[in-house]
Design a protein around this motif. Structure first.
Motif, PDB file in Angstrom:
ATOM      1  N   THR A 144       0.801  -1.225   0.000  1.00  0.00           N
ATOM      2  CA  THR A 144       0.000   0.000   0.000  1.00  0.00           C
ATOM      3  C   THR A 144       0.833   1.275   0.000  1.00  0.00           C
ATOM      4  N   ARG A 145       2.115   1.171   0.349  1.00  0.00           N
ATOM      5  CA  ARG A 145       3.010   2.323   0.499  1.00  0.00           C
ATOM      6  C   ARG A 145       2.531   3.271   1.603  1.00  0.00           C
ATOM      7  N   LYS A 146       1.712   2.733   2.516  1.00  0.00           N
ATOM      8  CA  LYS A 146       1.208   3.519   3.640  1.00  0.00           C
ATOM      9  C   LYS A 146       1.835   3.008   4.923  1.00  0.00           C
ATOM     10  N   LEU A 147       1.780   3.834   5.978  1.00  0.00           N
ATOM     11  CA  LEU A 147       2.301   3.414   7.273  1.00  0.00           C
ATOM     12  C   LEU A 147       1.703   2.075   7.656  1.00  0.00           C
ATOM     13  N   SER A 148       2.519   1.238   8.294  1.00  0.00           N
ATOM     14  CA  SER A 148       2.093  -0.119   8.612  1.00  0.00           C
ATOM     15  C   SER A 148       2.415  -0.463  10.060  1.00  0.00           C
ATOM     16  N   VAL A 149       1.553  -1.254  10.661  1.00  0.00           N
ATOM     17  CA  VAL A 149       1.817  -1.832  11.973  1.00  0.00           C
ATOM     18  C   VAL A 149       1.823  -3.355  11.870  1.00  0.00           C
ATOM     19  N   SER A 150       1.903  -3.863  10.658  1.00  0.00           N
ATOM     20  CA  SER A 150       1.884  -5.300  10.412  1.00  0.00           C
ATOM     21  C   SER A 150       3.092  -5.983  11.040  1.00  0.00           C
ATOM     22  N   GLU A 151       2.889  -7.168  11.545  1.00  0.00           N
ATOM     23  CA  GLU A 151       4.003  -7.976  12.040  1.00  0.00           C
ATOM     24  C   GLU A 151       4.494  -8.947  10.979  1.00  0.00           C
ATOM     25  N   GLU A 152       3.966  -8.842   9.771  1.00  0.00           N
ATOM     26  CA  GLU A 152       4.458  -9.606   8.629  1.00  0.00           C
ATOM     27  C   GLU A 152       5.642  -8.840   8.052  1.00  0.00           C
ATOM     28  N   PHE A 153       6.822  -9.091   8.610  1.00  0.00           N
ATOM     29  CA  PHE A 153       7.974  -8.278   8.284  1.00  0.00           C
ATOM     30  C   PHE A 153       8.454  -8.438   6.850  1.00  0.00           C
ATOM     31  N   SER A 154       8.044  -9.505   6.178  1.00  0.00           N
ATOM     32  CA  SER A 154       8.416  -9.653   4.775  1.00  0.00           C
ATOM     33  C   SER A 154       7.654  -8.664   3.905  1.00  0.00           C
ATOM     34  N   GLU A 155       6.643  -8.028   4.464  1.00  0.00           N
ATOM     35  CA  GLU A 155       5.806  -7.103   3.710  1.00  0.00           C
ATOM     36  C   GLU A 155       6.044  -5.640   4.068  1.00  0.00           C
ATOM     37  N   THR A 156       7.087  -5.360   4.863  1.00  0.00           N
ATOM     38  CA  THR A 156       7.298  -3.986   5.315  1.00  0.00           C
ATOM     39  C   THR A 156       8.728  -3.511   5.054  1.00  0.00           C
ATOM     40  N   TYR A 157       8.858  -2.210   4.952  1.00  0.00           N
ATOM     41  CA  TYR A 157      10.160  -1.561   4.862  1.00  0.00           C
ATOM     42  C   TYR A 157      10.131  -0.333   5.759  1.00  0.00           C
ATOM     43  N   SER A 158      11.308   0.138   6.107  1.00  0.00           N
ATOM     44  CA  SER A 158      11.373   1.319   6.963  1.00  0.00           C
ATOM     45  C   SER A 158      12.159   2.431   6.281  1.00  0.00           C
ATOM     46  N   VAL A 159      11.819   3.640   6.674  1.00  0.00           N
ATOM     47  CA  VAL A 159      12.588   4.826   6.298  1.00  0.00           C
ATOM     48  C   VAL A 159      13.078   5.420   7.607  1.00  0.00           C
ATOM     49  N   SER A 160      14.382   5.431   7.777  1.00  0.00           N
ATOM     50  CA  SER A 160      14.992   5.945   9.008  1.00  0.00           C
ATOM     51  C   SER A 160      15.785   7.199   8.690  1.00  0.00           C
ATOM     52  N   ILE A 161      15.638   8.195   9.546  1.00  0.00           N
ATOM     53  CA  ILE A 161      16.392   9.438   9.402  1.00  0.00           C
ATOM     54  C   ILE A 161      17.263   9.577  10.642  1.00  0.00           C
ATOM     55  N   LEU A 162      18.570   9.658  10.409  1.00  0.00           N
ATOM     56  CA  LEU A 162      19.524   9.814  11.498  1.00  0.00           C
ATOM     57  C   LEU A 162      20.293  11.110  11.323  1.00  0.00           C
ATOM     58  N   LYS A 163      20.660  11.694  12.439  1.00  0.00           N
ATOM     59  CA  LYS A 163      21.518  12.890  12.401  1.00  0.00           C
ATOM     60  C   LYS A 163      22.860  12.534  13.020  1.00  0.00           C
ATOM     61  N   LYS A 164      23.904  12.911  12.311  1.00  0.00           N
ATOM     62  CA  LYS A 164      25.253  12.674  12.801  1.00  0.00           C
ATOM     63  C   LYS A 164      25.659  13.820  13.716  1.00  0.00           C
ATOM     64  N   ASP A 165      26.124  13.472  14.918  1.00  0.00           N
ATOM     65  CA  ASP A 165      26.571  14.465  15.877  1.00  0.00           C
ATOM     66  C   ASP A 165      27.673  13.828  16.715  1.00  0.00           C
ATOM     67  N   VAL A 166      28.904  14.001  16.278  1.00  0.00           N
ATOM     68  CA  VAL A 166      30.009  13.242  16.866  1.00  0.00           C
ATOM     69  C   VAL A 166      30.312  13.589  18.306  1.00  0.00           C
ATOM     70  N   LEU A 167      29.858  14.726  18.799  1.00  0.00           N
ATOM     71  CA  LEU A 167      30.173  15.103  20.170  1.00  0.00           C
ATOM     72  C   LEU A 167      28.984  14.999  21.133  1.00  0.00           C
ATOM     73  N   ALA A 168      27.802  14.707  20.629  1.00  0.00           N
ATOM     74  CA  ALA A 168      26.615  14.729  21.470  1.00  0.00           C
ATOM     75  C   ALA A 168      26.636  13.715  22.601  1.00  0.00           C
ATOM     76  N   ALA A 169      27.270  12.579  22.417  1.00  0.00           N
ATOM     77  CA  ALA A 169      27.252  11.530  23.428  1.00  0.00           C
ATOM     78  C   ALA A 169      28.316  11.741  24.504  1.00  0.00           C
ATOM     79  N   PHE A 170      29.158  12.774  24.343  1.00  0.00           N
ATOM     80  CA  PHE A 170      30.282  12.920  25.258  1.00  0.00           C
ATOM     81  C   PHE A 170      30.247  14.217  26.020  1.00  0.00           C
TER      82      PHE A 170
END
Length: 170
Positions: A144-170
């Protein structure tokens, strides 16, 4: 790789990017892409060797549908190269299979030789370093290309957005 650059073209149009680079191993895909999307500078290589790109070159790196076919021997080298070319405070967008359990299966799309499909949540490799922060992970249905809560993981994909911040953890 970026194939012929369709996703890059769409993203660059949306973001009004000044420069767009695409990494692709197939010269055939690059030739097609150059004819379709003249604004993209294609580089014929693979993710494990981005040596022709200087350190901290990009504000945004998009890795879409690539990680799951990378040989495990090369995976951390690819991760390292992505980290090297992404600026501090830059964004990494990963689109790939979504799964609750890491696993592999035979990649059916390639018939000439055996290739495996490795499914895991690739954003965790980056966020586990504490140098990247997960800003968002949305899970979608392939059908469907719509948000999913399915537990059928063969039918889902994710889009993840990460921000790089090399000093934030220290």
């Amino acid at each position: 790789g970026c194939s012929a650059g369709h996703r890059l073209h769409g993203l660059s149009s949306h973001l009004k990017a000044k420069e767009v680079f695409g990494v692709e191993p197939s010269m055939e895909a690059i030739k097609y892409g150059k004819n379709q999307f003249s604004e993209i500078e294609f580089i014929q290589t693979t993710g494990d060797d981005l040596s022709m790109i200087e350190d901290q070159r990009f504000d945004l790196v998009l890795v879409s549908g690539v990680f799951h076919v990378i040989d495990r021997i090369l995976l951390l080298r690819v991760v390292s190269e992505i980290d090297r070319v992404l600026k501090d405070s830059g964004y990494l967008v990963i689109t790939d299979f979504y799964t609750a359990v890491t696993h592999k299966n035979i990649y059916e799309s390639i018939k000439d030789y055996q290739v495996f499909c490795y499914k895991q949540n690739y954003d965790e490799i980056f966020s586990g370093s504490k140098l990247y922060h997960l800003m968002d992970r949305s899970v979608f249905s392939f059908k469907t290309r719509k948000l999913s809560v399915s537990e059928e993981f063969s039918e889902t994909y994710s889009v993840s957005i990460l921000k790089k911040d090399v000093l934030a953890a220290f």
